[in-house]
Design an enzyme around this catalytic site. Sequence first.
Site, PDB file in Angstrom:
ATOM      1  N   SER A   1     109.759  65.989  15.773  1.00  0.00           N
ATOM      2  CA  SER A   1     109.114  66.030  14.531  1.00  0.00           C
ATOM      3  C   SER A   1     107.946  67.313  14.392  1.00  0.00           C
ATOM      4  O   SER A   1     106.860  66.874  14.245  1.00  0.00           O
ATOM      5  CB  SER A   1     108.090  64.547  14.549  1.00  0.00           C
ATOM      6  OG  SER A   1     108.896  63.703  14.134  1.00  0.00           O
TER       7      SER A   1
ATOM      8  N   ASP B   1     107.250  59.346  11.227  1.00  0.00           N
ATOM      9  CA  ASP B   1     106.782  60.474  12.015  1.00  0.00           C
ATOM     10  C   ASP B   1     105.376  60.544  11.716  1.00  0.00           C
ATOM     11  O   ASP B   1     104.476  60.769  12.688  1.00  0.00           O
ATOM     12  CB  ASP B   1     107.697  61.582  11.648  1.00  0.00           C
ATOM     13  CG  ASP B   1     109.105  61.557  11.970  1.00  0.00           C
ATOM     14  OD1 ASP B   1     109.351  60.656  12.601  1.00  0.00           O
ATOM     15  OD2 ASP B   1     109.972  62.501  11.639  1.00  0.00           O
TER      16      ASP B   1
HETATM   17  P1  NG1 Z   1     113.234  63.706  12.654  1.00  0.00           P
HETATM   18  O1  NG1 Z   1     113.795  63.321  13.885  1.00  0.00           O
HETATM   19  O2  NG1 Z   1     111.867  64.167  12.773  1.00  0.00           O
HETATM   20  O3  NG1 Z   1     114.243  64.637  11.711  1.00  0.00           O
HETATM   21  C1  NG1 Z   1     113.966  61.885  10.731  1.00  0.00           C
HETATM   22  C2  NG1 Z   1     112.947  61.444   9.675  1.00  0.00           C
HETATM   23  C3  NG1 Z   1     112.238  60.033  10.151  1.00  0.00           C
HETATM   24  C4  NG1 Z   1     113.216  58.933  10.527  1.00  0.00           C
HETATM   25  C5  NG1 Z   1     114.437  59.857  11.447  1.00  0.00           C
HETATM   26  C6  NG1 Z   1     115.458  58.680  12.029  1.00  0.00           C
HETATM   27  C7  NG1 Z   1     111.390  62.730   8.320  1.00  0.00           C
HETATM   28  C8  NG1 Z   1     110.262  63.756   8.400  1.00  0.00           C
HETATM   29  N1  NG1 Z   1     111.690  62.270   9.507  1.00  0.00           N
HETATM   30  O4  NG1 Z   1     112.944  62.387  11.902  1.00  0.00           O
HETATM   31  O5  NG1 Z   1     111.462  59.339   9.117  1.00  0.00           O
HETATM   32  O6  NG1 Z   1     114.086  58.546   9.408  1.00  0.00           O
HETATM   33  O7  NG1 Z   1     114.702  60.735  10.981  1.00  0.00           O
HETATM   34  O8  NG1 Z   1     115.085  57.486  12.529  1.00  0.00           O
HETATM   35  O9  NG1 Z   1     112.070  62.675   7.461  1.00  0.00           O
END
Ligand code: NG1
Length: 374
Positions: free
Chosen positions: A111, A156
């Site tokens: 994140s 996140d």
């Molecule tokens: P990351 O791992 O930061 O790409 C994304 C989404 C989360 C969640 C996860 C899967 C964003 C900013 N982040 O996280 O909300 O859905 O995937 O659990 O879209």
Amino acid sequence: MRKFRVYAPGRVNLIGEHTDYNMLPVMPLAVDKRITIEVEARDDNKVRLANTAVGTADTSFVISDNIPVVQRDWGNYARAASQALSKWAGKPLKGFNGTVSSNLPSASGLSSSSALLVASALAVMAVNDIHMEGLAFADLAADAERYVGTKGGGMDQCAIIMSREGYASKIDFDPLKVTPVRLPEDVDIIVANSMVKAEKSGAAKREYNRRVEGCRKGLDMLKKAAGIDCGPYLRDFKVAVPDYMPYIAKMPVGDERDFCEHVLTEADRVEAAFAASSAEELGYLMNLSHESCANLYKISTPELDKIVRVARESGALGARLTGAGFGGCAVVMARKSDVPGVLDALNKEYYGGNATENVLFTVRPSGGAHVKEE
Ligand code: NG1
């Protein structure tokens, strides 16, 4: 001019993957790696940002209710935060000069993008004397991030803002609620970067959004199968039909059915993890989660599968991919006494003996984003 430093940690998700945008719970923790912005207030409405990362060009924009996106520019996360705060404040906001530095690996499922967004938001808030309650800020930041085109959930931003040092969090959505979770006493959490970049701007974004859409379509099929109407999220179906499996079985074979089965069973695993009474049980649930992410949600890669296998074979209690998937990091839980052996095996078998502390490391559950005035 007033000067500040703002800090926003990355996060690693222990369990609850791709549940957040279905309004179902997650269990992340903030890590002890973070983004820092050195901030100097300006008298006008401009934001100028430099970045200490090699090869990252400076970027700038004017704060307003309608800030144009600049294709392929890292500053879009600061634009997203600034536009959202400008709309929220309903009055012109002052900008700042900032220098961003980070020890958080980017595009790896920790994140870093949301951390940059939250740090930028805190910078705008600091120079404009805006104070916002944590959960309201987390909601605003989650909405704000949709500016970059991901149809993401709110895990996140909430983990980055609300985490408490020494604890993971169970996060429930709509209404947003954070419950601190003590991890088992004698375990450590390891993060292993697969080194496969999960760039949010490219194919990973399309694949992510395809799953968000797949869950929506799947929900329509489930509603038909059960002959009910309910709200717009898989959570609403789960509340209406707690014994959902027979209806999943009635769906036509295909992605929608697999996606729904993953999300609904993953939500059950989060509840079970929250109630877990031992490290073994939590580890077992993490392992099940990885299998479901890989086989049903189809977000793992051969590299992540290998890390997970090596970690388990060398004594980890639980190992799974973390975050959106398609690359990025795995999260591993091991007894403290087994951690050196697990790190050693991963180093040898995955990194060919060349792992650095940027790609393979233990994390401490850390506190959320904050500001210090200089
Ligand atoms: P990351 O791992 O930061 O790409 C994304 C989404 C989360 C969640 C996860 C899967 C964003 C900013 N982040 O996280 O909300 O859905 O995937 O659990 O879209």
